[in-house]
Design an enzyme around this catalytic site. Structure first.
Site, short mmCIF file in Angstrom:
data_model
loop_
_atom_site.label_atom_id
_atom_site.label_comp_id
_atom_site.label_asym_id
_atom_site.label_seq_id
_atom_site.Cartn_x
_atom_site.Cartn_y
_atom_site.Cartn_z
N SER A 101 0.84 -1.19 0.00
CA SER A 101 0.00 0.00 0.00
C SER A 101 0.89 1.25 0.00
CB SER A 101 -0.97 -0.04 1.18
OG SER A 101 -2.02 0.88 1.03
N GLU A 114 -9.59 -5.44 -3.43
CA GLU A 114 -8.85 -4.59 -2.49
C GLU A 114 -9.77 -3.81 -1.55
OE1 GLU A 114 -5.55 -4.08 -2.14
OE2 GLU A 114 -4.59 -4.84 -3.96
N HIS A 158 -7.62 -5.86 0.80
CA HIS A 158 -6.40 -5.10 1.05
C HIS A 158 -5.74 -5.54 2.35
CE1 HIS A 158 -3.95 -1.62 0.07
NE2 HIS A 158 -4.07 -1.15 1.30
#
Length: 424
Positions: free
Chosen positions: A174, A267, A342
């Site tokens: 990320s 995600e 995610h």
């Protein structure tokens, strides 16, 4: 207790030693606040994580920031204790929207990777306004400058811990993945691991508009006013995805070294589950606000979770895949094991499934532990040889149909330049 040169750490077990909270730069406060990091030569007893950077987040199993905590530029080293090496080095940068998180999160414990043959380094860096806010007369992207200082510390000192200073991979997920790209573009490294790269950089104008509403008098006032500004965003993209800080740059840097890239299948399901993703009901309004063409939006309308899939592909999956395509020799993987949201891939790659039941969708069984061993081995092999063990697109989990076709030929957005709604 265990020793490496002037550092005293702790033996995690018979195979791994850990040295935690090593200072790599002076506290970035007082006269040094908003300035570039000032390197420091540390030594001594380093068996506890250092304080974390100013933020309001309270993450499971992780420390919280308290006003007055200032010695926040520290790093941690896990190293095999079974020989003096030299071992390949992984410098891993934590994620958190450039606003929260720390190297002390249990997800990033480097024990399993060190046991498998790496020297693992994680670091704290300035976040939010302290790290990425615009301040006249001071450098932008101070968080990225901190990461560069941490890498320079690694090159100068990691041999003491059995690491090879000429064989450093930088990695992250990320915001940490975006950071890893910037770090590899500015400092010499051997390889890059980047999971879920966000296509998010900011214009100078956007950074200035955000800064107008930040009370920078103290670190705590900066954190509180940033939180208030996030809450004030009621319309447009910042109301759906209220990320106010990020690197000020024209674009993500291109990859110039060997790269291992990965994204998860859905995600944004994580942000939907925790209630931070608040899109409008009309999918076309949502997509158009982000500048997504109608034909791409139409390709998602048949999904029950259309908003979630469209946002996740737009922000993370498509940018990550395009980096691999542009690079030409990068390795690309998709994490599809449910919940495939995610950050679900991080505990598997680090070998830290215990205590991460929420992220991985429940208790780990034999299948999850076997998957984790394979993913961890791929990281170690890539850091060691440059080859994680596959060609083409690899799937961690069941192979699922790609949603990329609709995106062909579609430009991803320029740097974030959204209007900022004032605090009222």
């Amino acid at each position: 207790m265990t020793r490496r040169g002037r550092f005293r750490g702790r033996a995690v077990d018979a195979e791994v030693d850990a040295f935690l909270g090593i200072r790599y730069a002076e506290p970035p406060f007082g006269a040094r606040r908003f300035a570039a990091p000032v390197p420091v030569d540390d030594a001594g007893d380093r068996r506890e994580f250092g304080p974390i950077a100013p933020q309001s987040a309270r993450l499971p199993g992780a420390p919280v920031w308290r006003p007055g905590d200032e010695d926040v530029l520290t790093l941690n080293v896990w190293t095999p204790s079974t020989s003096d090496g030299p071992w390949p080095v992984l410098l891993y940068l934590h994620g958190g929207a450039y606003t929260f998180g720390s190297s002390a999160q249990p997800d990033y414990d480097g024990t399993a990777l060190a046991r498998a043959g790496l020297v693992v380094v994680t670091c704290n860096y300035r976040l939010g306004f302290e790290g990425f806010g615009h301040v006249d007369g001071h450098p932008d992207n101070r968080g990225l400058l901190d990461q560069r200082a941490a890498l320079r510390w690694v090159r100068e000192h990691i041999a003491v811990f059995g690491g090879d200073p000429d064989d450093v991979t930088v990695g992250g997920q990320s915001a940490g993945a975006g950071s890893a790209l910037f770090l590899a573009a500015s400092e010499p490294v051997r390889r890059v691991i980047a999971h879920s790269v966000p296509n998010r950089v900011c214009t100078p104008g956007f950074a200035r508009r955000v800064a107008e509403w930040i009370d920078s008098t103290t670190p705590e006032s900066a954190v509180a006013s940033a939180d208030a500004l996030v809450a004030a965003q009621r319309t447009g993209p910042l109301s759906y995805d209220p990320v106010l800080f990020g690197p000020v740059a024209d674009a993500l840097p291109a990859l110039a070294v060997d790269a291992l890239l990965c994204h998860t299948d859905v995600e944004y399901a994580l942000f939907d589950a925790v209630g931070t993703f608040r899109p409008p009901a009309d999918l076309r309004v949502f997509g158009r606000d982000w500048g997504i063409p109608d034909h791409v939006i139409a390709a998602y309308e048949h999904f029950e979770d259309a908003h979630v899939r469209l946002a996740g592909d737009f922000v993370f999956a498509e940018p990550t895949a395009r980096l691999a395509e542009a690079h030409g020799r990068a390795f690309l993987a998709r994490f599809t094991r449910p919940p495939a949201w995610h950050t679900a891939d991080v505990p598997f790659s680090f070998g830290n499934l215990a205590g991460n039941e929420f992220l991985i969708g429940g208790p780990a069984g034999d299948d999850e532990r076997a998957l984790s061993r394979r993913m961890l081995r791929a990281w170690v092999d890539f850091c060691t040889t440059g080859d994680p063990g596959w060609t083409g697109v690899h799937h961690w989990g069941e192979e699922v149909e790609s949603r990329r076709e609709a995106w062909r030929g579609v430009d991803l957005p320029a740097p974030v330049d959204h209007p900022v709604e004032p605090v009222t």
